[in-house]
Scaffold this active site. Sequence first.
Site, PDB file in Angstrom:
ATOM      1  CG  HIS A  88      -4.465  -0.434  -7.938  1.00 33.35           C
ATOM      2  ND1 HIS A  88      -3.647  -1.575  -7.079  1.00 33.35           N
ATOM      3  CD2 HIS A  88      -4.110   0.983  -7.681  1.00 33.35           C
ATOM      4  CE1 HIS A  88      -2.894  -1.064  -7.314  1.00 33.35           C
ATOM      5  NE2 HIS A  88      -2.185   0.412  -7.288  1.00 33.35           N
ATOM      6  CG  ASP A  90      -4.126  -4.461 -10.359  1.00 33.14           C
ATOM      7  OD1 ASP A  90      -4.331  -3.447  -9.644  1.00 33.14           O
ATOM      8  OD2 ASP A  90      -2.832  -4.703 -11.077  1.00 33.14           O
ATOM      9  CG  ASP A 121       0.298  -0.930  -4.291  1.00 31.53           C
ATOM     10  OD1 ASP A 121      -0.954   0.392  -4.840  1.00 31.53           O
ATOM     11  OD2 ASP A 121       1.459  -0.647  -4.486  1.00 31.53           O
ATOM     12  CD  GLU A 155      -0.763   1.646 -10.447  1.00 31.49           C
ATOM     13  OE1 GLU A 155      -0.763   2.212 -10.604  1.00 31.49           O
ATOM     14  OE2 GLU A 155      -0.462   0.253  -9.853  1.00 31.49           O
ATOM     15  CD  GLU A 156       0.796  -2.362  -8.438  1.00 34.65           C
ATOM     16  OE1 GLU A 156       2.186  -2.073  -9.084  1.00 34.65           O
ATOM     17  OE2 GLU A 156       0.294  -2.271  -7.118  1.00 34.65           O
ATOM     18  CG  ASP A 182      -2.347   3.509  -5.657  1.00 32.85           C
ATOM     19  OD1 ASP A 182      -1.701   2.631  -4.791  1.00 32.85           O
ATOM     20  OD2 ASP A 182      -2.316   3.321  -7.054  1.00 32.85           O
ATOM     21  CG  HIS A 428       5.288  -2.726  -5.733  1.00 31.02           C
ATOM     22  ND1 HIS A 428       5.865  -2.313  -6.738  1.00 31.02           N
ATOM     23  CD2 HIS A 428       3.997  -2.302  -5.764  1.00 31.02           C
ATOM     24  CE1 HIS A 428       4.929  -1.768  -7.123  1.00 31.02           C
ATOM     25  NE2 HIS A 428       4.395  -1.511  -6.762  1.00 31.02           N
TER      26      HIS A 428
HETATM   27  N1  BES Z   1       0.579   3.237  -5.684  1.00 32.10           N
HETATM   28  C1  BES Z   1       1.768   2.939  -6.580  1.00 32.10           C
HETATM   29  C2  BES Z   1       2.234   3.947  -7.132  1.00 32.10           C
HETATM   30  C3  BES Z   1       2.678   4.948  -5.780  1.00 32.10           C
HETATM   31  C4  BES Z   1       3.726   4.103  -4.954  1.00 32.10           C
HETATM   32  C5  BES Z   1       2.440   6.552  -5.722  1.00 32.10           C
HETATM   33  C6  BES Z   1       3.497   5.127  -3.974  1.00 32.10           C
HETATM   34  C7  BES Z   1       2.881   6.704  -4.604  1.00 32.10           C
HETATM   35  C8  BES Z   1       3.772   6.191  -3.967  1.00 32.10           C
HETATM   36  C9  BES Z   1       1.431   1.956  -7.933  1.00 32.10           C
HETATM   37  O1  BES Z   1       0.929   0.954  -7.791  1.00 32.10           O
HETATM   38  C10 BES Z   1       2.722   1.764  -8.373  1.00 32.10           C
HETATM   39  O2  BES Z   1       3.334   0.627  -7.559  1.00 32.10           O
HETATM   40  N2  BES Z   1       2.786   1.797 -10.054  1.00 32.10           N
HETATM   41  C11 BES Z   1       3.705   0.942 -11.213  1.00 32.10           C
HETATM   42  C12 BES Z   1       3.195   1.714 -11.814  1.00 32.10           C
HETATM   43  C13 BES Z   1       4.422   1.324 -13.095  1.00 32.10           C
HETATM   44  C14 BES Z   1       3.820  -0.658 -13.152  1.00 32.10           C
HETATM   45  C15 BES Z   1       3.469   1.313 -14.434  1.00 32.10           C
HETATM   46  C16 BES Z   1       5.360   1.998 -10.473  1.00 32.10           C
HETATM   47  O3  BES Z   1       5.201   3.041  -9.917  1.00 32.10           O
HETATM   48  O4  BES Z   1       6.203   0.719 -10.643  1.00 32.10           O
HETATM   49 MN    MN Z   2      -0.763   1.382  -6.131  1.00 31.92          MN
HETATM   50 MN    MN Z   3       1.958  -0.387  -6.941  1.00 25.35          MN
END
Ligand code: BES
Ligand code: MN
Ligand code: MN
Length: 459
Positions: A88, A90, A121, A155-156, A182, A428
């Site tokens: 992603h 974004d 990320d 994605e975010e 990711d 984040h």
């Molecule tokens: N890359 C992350 C998810 C992630 C973080 C996987 C650390 C493995 C290790 C992804 O961009 C993310 O932040 N996903 C969100 C999804 C939500 C917004 C639907 C999450 O996990 O909060």
């Molecule tokens: Mn991510």
């Molecule tokens: Mn993320």
Amino acid sequence: MLDKALTHAAENRETFLDQLVEFLRIPSVSTLPEHQPDVERAAQWLAANMAAAGIKNVQVLPTAGHPIVYGDWLDAGSNAPTVLVYGHYDVQPADPLDLWDTAPFEPTIRDGEIYARGASDDKGQAFLHVKAVESMLAANGSLPVNVKFLFEGEEEIGSKHLEPFVLSQKELLAADSVVISDSRILSADQPSIVYALRGLTYMELHVSGPGKDLHSGVYGGSIHNPAQALAEIIASLHDDNGSISIPGFYDKVRDLSEEERDALAQVPYPIEQWQKETGFDTPWGETEFTILERVSARPTCEVNGIWGGFQGEGGKTVIPARAGAKISMRLVADQDPDEIAELFTKHIERIAPTTVNVEVHTLSTGWGAITPIDAPEMHAAAKAYEATWGVPPVFTREGGSIPIVAVFQRELNAPVVLMGFGLDDNIHSPNEHFRLENYYRGIDTVIHYFHLLAQPAVA
Ligand code: BES
Ligand code: MN
Ligand code: MN
């Protein structure tokens, strides 16, 4: 073939870094409407870079939300496997801005790390696949496998428009396996492969009472304060052990086998590392599970935001008319995110005091995912990490969510390899960064991986 590609990647590190810097300069924050033009610009920039890398059929495909970037290189022949690369472009909002040491969209290199929102990320991790393919094409004029790229800008914010796209474009996206960078590895010297991600059910609660904010002296004691009622509702979500009290919540949780618990117990994740990462001493949660199990293999329920009443400095004696909270639940196999939303709503309706009004809304849902560690692509991924890091990876679960993973598994019927290269990168958070060594090793690992996939004996 392999060596030539690795050499090209090594010789072009500077250019590949300059390009990542350019990509990171674009503030493609998907959740903020004022950044919509930036998200579009990031998609166009990525597409142009992919085309320049020799990727064919590059397209920026509009959706009802942010665009999808597609591209492919399919000349390896029908005997070679086809890999779908997803990532992603974004990023999360950068705030709170005052906690950044350098500006989030002015990428800065310090101590071998590149600091910028999206560095880890996921721009850095997504882009390294483009650079890996560019290196192979530049060195050899061809790839050992067929490759399709799918990069999204939502994605975010829950991949809302990607799921219908996948459903309607199964032929375009058809692949033997999917690879995604990711996620993160365990430590700089110990690579790991994530074989399970958690799902997500994200809810919002609105509690209201009086028709307007009231003087807490004049009316206090005679009316149920919505902020207090919200606190009572939130308190009902967990028991004293940190387990979730919503009836039926655990019904579909697949128990960890003894074998898997033993394997997870071998993953080196000492309490000191947890303390360093969190900046806190004392863990909390289900005492019968290890910390690693709690953050990856167990479902959770978290308050992500809470509001109501006076937030300014000093005091204001008021009973707020309204209060609210954002609450997300991380899910594990085989929990159904829509069913969990229903159980949550029913629980709130059952326990909510009748002396306030309570509304429950679902913000987003996504399934968790597990990739069998004995899939041939997982073996190839393990070998690729070992070739680059010098040590074999360990297999672990991750607590975060990538909602589209389960959709790929279900709709494309293809295993998804989570080939992460992040570390404890403040994703984040303020001062997000990505280790440059991991960017370059990531490129090398992907080059190895694609070559290994093309050798049926290994893959
Ligand atoms: N890359 C992350 C998810 C992630 C973080 C996987 C650390 C493995 C290790 C992804 O961009 C993310 O932040 N996903 C969100 C999804 C939500 C917004 C639907 C999450 O996990 O909060
Ligand atoms: Mn991510
Ligand atoms: Mn993320």
